[in-house]
Structures are given as C-alpha cells and as structure tokens.
Design a protein around this motif. Structure first.
Motif, mmCIF file in Angstrom:
data_model
loop_
_atom_site.group_PDB
_atom_site.id
_atom_site.type_symbol
_atom_site.label_atom_id
_atom_site.label_comp_id
_atom_site.label_asym_id
_atom_site.label_seq_id
_atom_site.Cartn_x
_atom_site.Cartn_y
_atom_site.Cartn_z
ATOM 1 N N ASN A 112 0.832 -1.204 0.000
ATOM 2 C CA ASN A 112 0.000 0.000 0.000
ATOM 3 C C ASN A 112 0.869 1.257 0.000
ATOM 4 O OD1 ASN A 112 -2.481 -1.517 0.289
ATOM 5 N ND2 ASN A 112 -1.878 -1.860 2.419
ATOM 6 N N PRO A 113 0.461 2.279 -0.748
ATOM 7 C CA PRO A 113 1.247 3.518 -0.759
ATOM 8 C C PRO A 113 1.324 4.142 0.634
ATOM 9 C CG PRO A 113 -0.375 3.491 -2.551
ATOM 10 C CD PRO A 113 -0.706 2.336 -1.659
ATOM 11 N N ILE A 114 2.516 4.624 0.989
ATOM 12 C CA ILE A 114 2.726 5.287 2.270
ATOM 13 C C ILE A 114 2.500 6.783 2.085
ATOM 14 C CG2 ILE A 114 4.402 5.825 4.086
ATOM 15 C CD1 ILE A 114 5.742 3.149 3.481
ATOM 16 N N HIS A 115 1.617 7.323 2.913
ATOM 17 C CA HIS A 115 1.280 8.751 2.810
ATOM 18 C C HIS A 115 2.490 9.614 3.155
ATOM 19 C CE1 HIS A 115 -0.881 12.536 3.166
ATOM 20 N NE2 HIS A 115 -0.384 12.679 4.381
ATOM 21 N N LEU A 116 2.739 10.637 2.349
ATOM 22 C CA LEU A 116 3.820 11.577 2.606
ATOM 23 C C LEU A 116 3.273 12.801 3.346
ATOM 24 C CD1 LEU A 116 6.027 11.791 -0.627
ATOM 25 C CD2 LEU A 116 6.704 10.972 1.627
ATOM 26 N N ASP A 117 3.993 13.219 4.365
ATOM 27 C CA ASP A 117 3.643 14.444 5.077
ATOM 28 C C ASP A 117 4.315 15.608 4.356
ATOM 29 O OD1 ASP A 117 3.165 16.534 6.759
ATOM 30 O OD2 ASP A 117 4.014 15.607 8.557
ATOM 31 N N THR A 118 3.555 16.376 3.601
ATOM 32 C CA THR A 118 4.132 17.472 2.814
ATOM 33 C C THR A 118 4.434 18.707 3.656
ATOM 34 O OG1 THR A 118 1.913 18.234 2.187
ATOM 35 C CG2 THR A 118 3.029 16.705 0.682
ATOM 36 N N PHE A 119 4.211 18.618 4.970
ATOM 37 C CA PHE A 119 4.565 19.712 5.871
ATOM 38 C C PHE A 119 5.731 19.340 6.787
ATOM 39 C CE2 PHE A 119 0.357 21.106 4.642
ATOM 40 C CZ PHE A 119 0.484 22.487 4.588
ATOM 41 N N ASP A 120 6.335 18.188 6.559
ATOM 42 C CA ASP A 120 7.437 17.748 7.405
ATOM 43 C C ASP A 120 8.729 18.397 6.921
ATOM 44 O OD1 ASP A 120 8.935 16.470 9.300
ATOM 45 O OD2 ASP A 120 9.031 14.549 8.233
ATOM 46 N N TYR A 121 8.970 19.626 7.370
ATOM 47 C CA TYR A 121 10.093 20.440 6.910
ATOM 48 C C TYR A 121 11.055 20.766 8.043
ATOM 49 C CZ TYR A 121 8.799 21.308 2.073
ATOM 50 O OH TYR A 121 8.567 21.153 0.733
ATOM 51 N N THR A 122 12.293 21.002 7.701
ATOM 52 C CA THR A 122 13.282 21.416 8.680
ATOM 53 C C THR A 122 12.982 22.835 9.152
ATOM 54 O OG1 THR A 122 14.740 22.263 6.929
ATOM 55 C CG2 THR A 122 15.065 19.989 7.632
ATOM 56 N N LYS A 123 13.444 23.165 10.343
ATOM 57 C CA LYS A 123 13.243 24.520 10.845
ATOM 58 C C LYS A 123 14.497 25.348 10.579
ATOM 59 C CE LYS A 123 14.583 23.357 15.610
ATOM 60 N NZ LYS A 123 14.158 23.410 17.027
ATOM 61 N N GLY A 124 14.312 26.655 10.508
ATOM 62 C CA GLY A 124 15.422 27.559 10.260
ATOM 63 C C GLY A 124 14.989 28.685 9.338
ATOM 64 N N ILE A 125 15.908 29.621 9.085
ATOM 65 C CA ILE A 125 15.631 30.723 8.162
ATOM 66 C C ILE A 125 15.347 30.172 6.770
ATOM 67 C CG2 ILE A 125 16.689 32.678 6.981
ATOM 68 C CD1 ILE A 125 15.834 33.422 9.721
ATOM 69 N N GLY A 126 16.210 29.262 6.318
ATOM 70 C CA GLY A 126 15.953 28.534 5.083
ATOM 71 C C GLY A 126 15.451 27.153 5.445
ATOM 72 N N THR A 127 14.470 26.671 4.726
ATOM 73 C CA THR A 127 13.867 25.391 5.110
ATOM 74 C C THR A 127 13.640 24.509 3.900
ATOM 75 O OG1 THR A 127 12.014 24.399 6.327
ATOM 76 C CG2 THR A 127 11.520 26.326 4.970
ATOM 77 N N GLY A 128 13.650 23.212 4.123
ATOM 78 C CA GLY A 128 13.388 22.245 3.072
ATOM 79 C C GLY A 128 12.783 21.003 3.685
ATOM 80 N N PRO A 129 12.270 20.101 2.863
ATOM 81 C CA PRO A 129 11.657 18.889 3.433
ATOM 82 C C PRO A 129 12.680 18.019 4.141
ATOM 83 C CG PRO A 129 11.874 18.694 1.039
ATOM 84 C CD PRO A 129 12.253 20.100 1.391
ATOM 85 N N ARG A 130 12.263 17.442 5.242
ATOM 86 C CA ARG A 130 13.119 16.442 5.880
ATOM 87 C C ARG A 130 13.245 15.248 4.940
ATOM 88 N NH1 ARG A 130 13.656 17.878 11.291
ATOM 89 N NH2 ARG A 130 11.966 19.191 12.105
ATOM 90 N N SER A 131 14.271 14.465 5.158
ATOM 91 C CA SER A 131 14.486 13.296 4.307
ATOM 92 C C SER A 131 13.226 12.434 4.275
ATOM 93 C CB SER A 131 15.665 12.482 4.844
ATOM 94 O OG SER A 131 15.921 11.383 4.017
#
Length: 535
Positions: free
Chosen positions: A467-486
């Motif tokens: 079954n497909p595993i749901h991705l959390d599209t808000f799971d991001y790193t904190k900081g001035i610049g931010t990106g998705p966690r691995s």
C-alpha cells in the motif's frame, strides 16, 4: 523629607515609563494584545514563525505590528505593501536589525545579515560584478555536467536521492565560485559545509536565542553559562576553516597558473579595484556558497515531494516534455521556452514551498508612512512570503500544488484578482537585499526540473502489504531557510533508452569535470573512477 519628594517623583516616573514598555505606540499597525514590559515577547514563535505570522495576518491584516519589549516589529503579509515598502522604498528598508549572534559568528561581514553599511555596499557591488547574467551563462557547462551526475547518481542509487541533490547543489556552487567540485556527498568540503550551515541556520532562526539585541546586558553573560555563545563560537570556527581554506586554495592555484575561470579567481584578481580585503573576500565567497547550496537543494527536494504527492501534475509535465523532447535526447535550457506547463510547475513549486518562507528580517532606516500607519525608524520588518503565497484571497486552493494556476496568468492568482503587485522572482528576495545569485540559481532549477520529469517516474513508497505510504508534505526542517526532511519514495527510469542516455551523458561530462577536480582525496578519486567505470 526634602530628598523624599524628588525620589518619589523619580519612582513614579519610572513606574509610569515601565507601564508603557511593551505597549503599542499610536500610529503603529494593529496586532496581538500586549503585556507590560514583554509586549508580545511571550507569544513570539520560537520555530516555524511563518505559520504563526500567517495566522495573525488573517486576523489583524496584511500589515500588523508586534511589540518585543520596547522594540517594534512590522509584519508584511500583503504583496502591495511589500512592493511599495521593500522594493520602491528599498533605500529606507534595506538595513538589517542588529544581530549580535551573527556578528559573533561573522564579524559583521556576512552580506546576507550584515547592516546597511559601506562594507555591505562593497560586498554587494563585488557580488553583482561577478554574478551577471552573462557570467552565469559561461558556467552552464559545469552546471549541466553536475546535473548529468545527479541523474546518474539517482539512477544507480535512487534511495539516496535526498543526499544526491544536496551534493549537486553544493558541488555546483563550489565549482562556480572556487573551481573545485565535490564528486561525493561525503567529500570533505561538502560535509564541512553541511555541518556548518546547519549550525548557522539554527543560530539565526527567530526565537532560537535569547533577545540579546533587546536586552544588551545578556551580551556579558560568560560563555560557559550561555549555550548560545558556545554555538556561535563553534559555528564561527567551522565557517572560517572552510571558507578561508577554499580561498587560500583558489589563490594558490591562481599563483601557479592553474586557473579554471571560477568567480573567486576574478574576485582575487580585482580585490584592490573592488576595495576588498582578505576577510571580506573570504566571507563573500562563504555567503555565496550558503546562498547557492542548500537553497537549490531544498527547492529540488520540494519539487520531488510535489511530484510524488501530486501524480496528475507529474503526468502532465511528462506528457509535455515527451511531446517536445521525445526519448532520444536529454532536454536543454533552450527547450524550456516550448514547455509552458513545466515553467508553470517551476513557479508553483516556489509558491507552494518557498525556500525562505520569511526571508531575513529587514530594519527601517527612516520613519515611513503607509496607508495611515507609521513604520518607525529602527523597527524590524518581517516579509512573510509564506503568508502571501498561501493567501486564499489571492490564490484558489493555495495549500495544494496546482501548476495550472500559472497557465491562467503569469502570477498564478485567481481569476479577477489583481496580481500586479507580485513578480515571478519574488521568492529570491526584495529590494536591495534580493539574491545576487538569482541567474545561477534559476539555471540550476530549470535544468534539473526538466531532467527529473524527462528521466524518472516518482511514486510513493509502499508498506509491506504494497500500500502507498502517505507523505507528510509539511514535514520540513526549521530555520531561516527550510526544506523537506528526508523522505522515502520510489524513483524509476521511464525507459531503458533514457537510462542509457543518462549513462552516456555522465560519461561525456568527464572532460568538464576534470577541470574542477583539484585536491581530491583518495576516496574521492576511487569514487570517480568506479562511477565512470560503471558506464
């Protein structure tokens, strides 16, 4: 008795003055209720400030104020206000607030966070001198070569895509600036940068350190009792070792006649002309590495997240690129003009997950008036890009990734809405503080966005039952610049022919790479030989 009267009056004055500290002065925009002395300090967000700032914007409007002790902050979540105050009046809003922690780390020489001073103007002029659109075009060969390795790395080890992208972003900027690439994620310069940058972003995050600039006495707390001072000292040592080590290597190659056309060679040759000393030159190179490494990587990681989470968008982009490119060659930058959907996808990714959702805070150099409100001299100004790009008054369904919005109009706004206060390059900053490396960054983004869509299918990872595993599209790193966690996903080549083309392009890039493979470790050399032998 005679002395009691003035003493009493003095105490009354102090009491009345203290009652006003933290209160919102007349003329300031509205905002959350304040407490004496604290103002809004007790509710100021310590992480992911853009979410709370956006929530407040929906209550108090696109321009509101916060009180932090006796200081004031203005939060802009209105595109018209940003255009007027940050672009048109940039001469009055180009300063940065005092940042004692940044000064401890960089000595005030990091152009991104330094005050609006003669040193800053010298650094800015030097950056604009070397990072012109034409100069960046000259570096397309190494950007394209690194993009071919990124495809090859993902082809050979798709589960490692997250770090492959980080290596790409770092290697491109190292090559372009210092003429020295990072063939592996584990290359010494790459790992040194990622470690230093992580510490630097944590130091800078709003709310991460005590309010030193509002309570200056905190500056005198001994380092052994102040973890924030320990963090600053650690970060400074990490940055200095990397940035000035790279500068000295570049200078040594220049002295030996082994130039390869990198930007720092030009900067070193023109130091006197540009008014730069060694410390300014080293920190300018370091700041440009910071601005061009993790930011590009975060953007591309968010793009893959979007392609996995929104398969219809992926399918439409693939249909377009197949129609324009076919299966027998890889896309080039010239092809992008014929791909309106992919151009829209690139813009939508900037809107959906901006790399810098709050930018760095600005500071007003003069009193300004805007729509009846006072923006007082010395106040901090936050530009809440996240809140603008997720404003339901501007965008239909703003929380979702919908490239089609940019096919309707150039700003992606809902029909009938005036989007003229927005501009396509808004994610790269405002006014005199806009990113000087925008041309370089856009080239990397455009090349890789087309490559990803052309080369691979991106699908959700599956559990043990398939079954497909749901991705959390808000799971991001904190900081001035931010990106998705691995995150995990499945990446597969779209055809055997395309896999063969990726391998061929990577092999043909060896001549371009060789000009930038200075001082490689034995592990790096072994990796280079092994990866090219696989082709």
């Amino acid at each position: 008795m005679a002395i009691l009267i003035p003493l009493t009056l003095a105490l009354v004055y102090i009491f009345l003055w203290l009652r006003k500290v933290g209160s919102r002065e007349p003329g300031l925009p509205p905002g959350p209720p304040t407490l004496p002395l604290l103002g809004n300090l007790h509710i100021f967000p310590k992480e992911f400030a853009h979410f709370k700032f956006t929530e407040w914007a929906r209550t108090y409007g696109g321009i509101y104020s916060l009180k932090v002790g006796s200081g004031s902050a203005i939060v802009l979540t209105d595109a018209a206000a940003v255009k007027e105050l940050m672009d048109k009046r940039s001469g009055s809003t180009a300063d940065r607030p005092p940042m004692h922690v940044a000064d401890l780390v960089t000595g005030g020489l990091n152009m991104a966070v330094s005050r609006y001073s003669e040193s800053w103007r010298t650094l800015r002029k030097a950056a604009h001198t070397i990072l012109t659109s034409q100069a960046c075009t000259n570096h397309l060969p190494i950007q394209s070569a690194e993009a071919s390795q990124l495809l090859h790395d993902i082809l050979c080890c798709p589960e490692g895509f997250y770090n492959h992208i980080r290596r790409y972003g770092n290697s491109v900027i190292l090559s372009v600036l210092h003429g020295k690439r990072a063939p592996r994620y584990e290359t010494q310069e790459a790992t040194a940068f990622f470690e230093a940058q992580h510490e630097w972003e944590l130091v800078l995050e709003p709310g991460a350190t005590p309010p030193i600039d509002l309570i200056p006495i905190l500056k005198y707390v001994p380092e052994r009792w102040a973890k924030w001072k320990q963090d600053c000292s650690k970060t400074r040592k990490m940055q200095w070792r990397l940035y000035f080590g790279l500068l000295d290597e570049t200078k040594e190659r220049l002295n030996q006649g082994e130039e390869n056309g990198c930007f720092m060679e030009e900067l070193l040759a023109r130091q006197v002309e540009l008014g730069m000393n060694r410390e300014m030159t080293g920190y300018l190179g370091g700041m440009l590495i910071e601005g061009g490494s993790d930011t590009t990587a975060s953007y591309l990681q968010s793009l893959i997240l979007a392609l996995v989470a929104y398969p219809d968008a992926q399918r439409k982009a693939q249909e377009e690129i197949d129609r324009v490119i076919g299966s027998h060659r890889m896309p080039t930058l010239n092809d992008l003009e014929e791909m309106p959907y992919i151009r829209a996808m690139i813009l939508e990714n900037h809107r959906w997950r901006p790399v810098a959702p709050m930018f760095m805070p600005h500071r007003a150099l003069n009193d300004e008036e805007y729509k009846g409100f006072v923006i007082p001299q010395g106040c901090t100004i936050f530009v809440n890009i996240w809140g603008i790009f997720h404003d339901p008054e501007l965008y239909d369904d703003p929380e979702n990734f919908v490239p089609e919005r940019y096919l309707l109009n150039e700003n992606g706004t809902k029909p009938g809405t005036d989007g003229s206060d927005l501009r396509p390059n808004l994610p790269f900053g405002v006014g005199r503080r806009a990113c000087p490396g925008i041309h370089l960054a856009q080239n990397s983004i455009n090349i890789n966005a087309m490559n990803f869509v052309w080369a691979f299918n991106f699908t959700p990872d599956t559990d043990t039952q398939g079954n497909p595993i749901h991705l959390d599209t808000f799971d991001y790193t904190k900081g001035i610049g931010t990106g998705p966690r691995s995150f995990k996903c499945k990446i597969t080549p779209r055809s055997a022919e395309k896999a063969n083309i990726i391998e061929r392009e990577f092999l043909e890039a060896a001549n371009t790479f060789s000009k930038f493979e200075f001082g490689l470790s034995e592990e790096d050399k072994e990796f280079v030989m092994r990866s090219r032998a696989r082709c």
